[in-house]
Design a protein around this motif. Structure first.
Motif, PDB file in Angstrom:
ATOM      1  N   UNK A 249      -7.309 -36.995  10.304  1.00 58.62           N
ATOM      2  CA  UNK A 249      -6.426 -37.889  10.956  1.00 58.62           C
ATOM      3  C   UNK A 249      -5.654 -38.621   9.880  1.00 58.62           C
ATOM      4  N   UNK A 250      -5.840 -39.040   8.883  1.00 58.96           N
ATOM      5  CA  UNK A 250      -5.486 -39.692   7.836  1.00 58.96           C
ATOM      6  C   UNK A 250      -4.155 -38.659   7.043  1.00 58.96           C
ATOM      7  N   UNK A 251      -4.666 -37.345   6.810  1.00 59.41           N
ATOM      8  CA  UNK A 251      -4.011 -36.709   6.388  1.00 59.41           C
ATOM      9  C   UNK A 251      -2.592 -36.015   7.075  1.00 59.41           C
ATOM     10  N   UNK A 252      -3.035 -36.229   8.380  1.00 67.03           N
ATOM     11  CA  UNK A 252      -1.985 -35.722   9.495  1.00 67.03           C
ATOM     12  C   UNK A 252      -0.990 -36.668   9.616  1.00 67.03           C
ATOM     13  N   UNK A 253      -1.235 -38.146   9.387  1.00 62.65           N
ATOM     14  CA  UNK A 253      -0.534 -39.102   9.895  1.00 62.65           C
ATOM     15  C   UNK A 253       0.417 -39.154   8.253  1.00 62.65           C
ATOM     16  N   UNK A 254      -0.176 -38.944   7.450  1.00 61.95           N
ATOM     17  CA  UNK A 254       0.483 -38.847   5.983  1.00 61.95           C
ATOM     18  C   UNK A 254       1.680 -37.754   6.004  1.00 61.95           C
ATOM     19  N   UNK A 255       1.390 -36.655   6.388  1.00 55.00           N
ATOM     20  CA  UNK A 255       2.310 -35.352   6.369  1.00 55.00           C
ATOM     21  C   UNK A 255       3.356 -35.710   7.315  1.00 55.00           C
ATOM     22  N   UNK A 256       3.132 -36.428   8.640  1.00 57.57           N
ATOM     23  CA  UNK A 256       4.135 -36.481   9.511  1.00 57.57           C
ATOM     24  C   UNK A 256       5.052 -37.692   9.222  1.00 57.57           C
ATOM     25  N   UNK A 257       4.609 -38.764   8.445  1.00 51.99           N
ATOM     26  CA  UNK A 257       5.193 -39.718   7.913  1.00 51.99           C
ATOM     27  C   UNK A 257       6.423 -39.032   6.604  1.00 51.99           C
ATOM     28  N   UNK A 258       5.887 -37.915   5.767  1.00 59.71           N
ATOM     29  CA  UNK A 258       6.523 -37.255   4.877  1.00 59.71           C
ATOM     30  C   UNK A 258       7.718 -36.748   5.732  1.00 59.71           C
ATOM     31  N   UNK A 259       7.371 -35.884   6.704  1.00 59.27           N
ATOM     32  CA  UNK A 259       8.142 -35.232   7.551  1.00 59.27           C
ATOM     33  C   UNK A 259       9.351 -36.067   8.054  1.00 59.27           C
ATOM     34  N   UNK A 260       8.873 -37.201   8.496  1.00 59.38           N
ATOM     35  CA  UNK A 260      10.006 -38.132   9.199  1.00 59.38           C
ATOM     36  C   UNK A 260      10.946 -38.679   8.202  1.00 59.38           C
ATOM     37  N   UNK A 261      10.491 -39.044   6.784  1.00 58.96           N
ATOM     38  CA  UNK A 261      11.361 -39.572   5.806  1.00 58.96           C
ATOM     39  C   UNK A 261      12.292 -38.220   5.340  1.00 58.96           C
ATOM     40  N   UNK A 262      11.823 -37.313   4.997  1.00 57.14           N
ATOM     41  CA  UNK A 262      12.532 -36.149   4.510  1.00 57.14           C
ATOM     42  C   UNK A 262      13.824 -35.663   5.662  1.00 57.14           C
ATOM     43  N   UNK A 263      13.383 -35.888   6.775  1.00 61.17           N
ATOM     44  CA  UNK A 263      14.302 -35.412   7.903  1.00 61.17           C
ATOM     45  C   UNK A 263      15.512 -36.487   7.738  1.00 61.17           C
ATOM     46  N   UNK A 264      15.131 -37.775   7.962  1.00 59.69           N
ATOM     47  CA  UNK A 264      15.989 -38.789   7.928  1.00 59.69           C
ATOM     48  C   UNK A 264      16.829 -38.956   6.737  1.00 59.69           C
ATOM     49  N   UNK A 265      16.307 -38.752   5.612  1.00 59.59           N
ATOM     50  CA  UNK A 265      16.998 -38.965   4.368  1.00 59.59           C
ATOM     51  C   UNK A 265      17.718 -37.750   3.859  1.00 59.59           C
ATOM     52  N   UNK A 266      17.538 -36.711   4.637  1.00 60.72           N
ATOM     53  CA  UNK A 266      18.131 -35.335   3.911  1.00 60.72           C
ATOM     54  C   UNK A 266      19.293 -35.153   4.849  1.00 60.72           C
ATOM     55  N   UNK A 267      20.452 -35.014   4.404  1.00 57.97           N
ATOM     56  CA  UNK A 267      21.571 -34.617   5.529  1.00 57.97           C
ATOM     57  C   UNK A 267      21.669 -33.171   5.639  1.00 57.97           C
ATOM     58  N   UNK A 268      20.550 -32.432   6.298  1.00 56.61           N
ATOM     59  CA  UNK A 268      20.633 -31.055   6.437  1.00 56.61           C
ATOM     60  C   UNK A 268      20.868 -30.508   7.981  1.00 56.61           C
ATOM     61  N   UNK A 269      21.772 -29.736   7.991  1.00 56.48           N
ATOM     62  CA  UNK A 269      22.135 -29.157   9.245  1.00 56.48           C
ATOM     63  C   UNK A 269      21.252 -28.344   9.796  1.00 56.48           C
TER      64      UNK A 269
END
Length: 300
Positions: A249-269
């Motif tokens: 469960x820790x691993x999943x939370x960390x992976x989703x956190x990384x996913x959120x940051x990448x999508x919010x910080x990268x201007x990817x269409x």
């Protein structure tokens, strides 16, 4: 040698801690006529701080000159249980008895004459109504052991391990899953499902990303709190099965956190167009696969 038939009837036991076990019931011994009084009796070498308490409740003199003494006992013992498979664990508790003689002149043996034909799975020697909350009995059996104590117990100059024979009364049992499931497994399942729910709302908008990260942080604290409860329930030197679920469960939370940051910080269409579909589609299948792998290899 003085051979002393010994019987046990356990009325109940309970775990005071994950390692300290309280047990109570009856013990009886039949002393042959030629058995000296100083060799009569027994001791429980593993009695802990609670010690071993016994009370004589009956004494019979038999026609063959032997003497039967019945005791009521209560003992607290520290035993090293293996909790690596918790909550799918199978355990064996034991009541270890030594004779009072340290020279090997007295030997304790099971008093099979006082029981029906012994079949381990019939759980003989323990009260069917015994209070063993959270567990189900599997078997009872006797065993003889030869302790390799490297001391003479002060009886003579040490030249070899003491010539002693001890007696085990063993009780096998397994844990019922209801308690651990409600206390630990269900919270982990809820945390994983809420993590998936958070993933479904991931978007390129930074304000929304901040709210999701705050929510994930709260889930992380809940996961840590649940993991601490697991560690407090059992004293395992390594990992337990349910403990590995927490780490997942820790691993999943960390992976989703990384996913959120990448999508919010990268201007990817591409992310915006496909709505993070790969992460959302893979989350549940990969989580189920990881849970199955953890369970399988942990229980080998």
């Amino acid at each position: 040698k003085c051979v002393i038939p010994t019987g046990v009837q356990v009325q109940g036991f309970k775990f005071e801690t994950s390692l300290d076990l309280e047990m109570h019931g009856y013990i009886w011994q039949t002393y042959p006529a030629n058995c000296p009084k100083e060799l009569r009796g027994f001791t429980v070498p593993e009695a802990g701080d609670g010690g071993f308490n016994r009370r004589e409740i009956k004494r019979n003199n038999n026609t063959d000159g032997s003497e039967m003494v019945l005791y009521q006992f209560q003992t607290t013992q520290r035993q090293l249980f293996n909790y690596e498979h918790y909550p799918f664990d199978y355990q064996t508790l034991w009541l270890r008895l030594w004779s009072l003689d340290f020279d090997g002149s007295a030997v304790l043996v099971p008093d099979f004459k006082s029981y029906p034909k012994w079949i381990d799975e019939q759980k003989i020697g323990i009260d069917p109504d015994a209070e063993i909350g959270g567990f189900a009995l599997d078997f009872t059996r006797w065993s003889i052991f030869f302790p390799s104590t490297k001391t003479s117990f002060g009886q003579k100059t040490y030249d070899a391990p003491a010539n002693r024979v001890g007696l085990y009364y063993n009780v096998g049992f397994h844990r019922l899953l209801v308690g651990p499931s409600v206390n630990h497994i269900v919270p982990i399942a809820v945390i994983i499902l809420l993590t998936f729910a958070a993933l479904m709302f991931v978007h390129t908008d930074e304000n929304q990303a901040t709210a999701i990260l705050t929510f994930i942080g709260a889930l992380l604290f809940a996961a840590i709190f649940n993991h601490q409860g697991i560690r407090a329930s059992v004293s395992a030197a390594g990992f337990t099965v349910v403990g590995l679920y927490s780490i997942l469960s820790y691993t999943l939370l960390i992976l989703v956190t990384i996913n959120v940051i990448l999508i919010a910080k990268t201007d990817s269409k591409w992310f915006e167009k496909h709505d993070n579909i790969f992460s959302k589609a893979l989350f549940l299948p990969l989580t189920a696969w990881a849970l199955a792998l953890v369970t399988h290899f942990s229980l080998l």
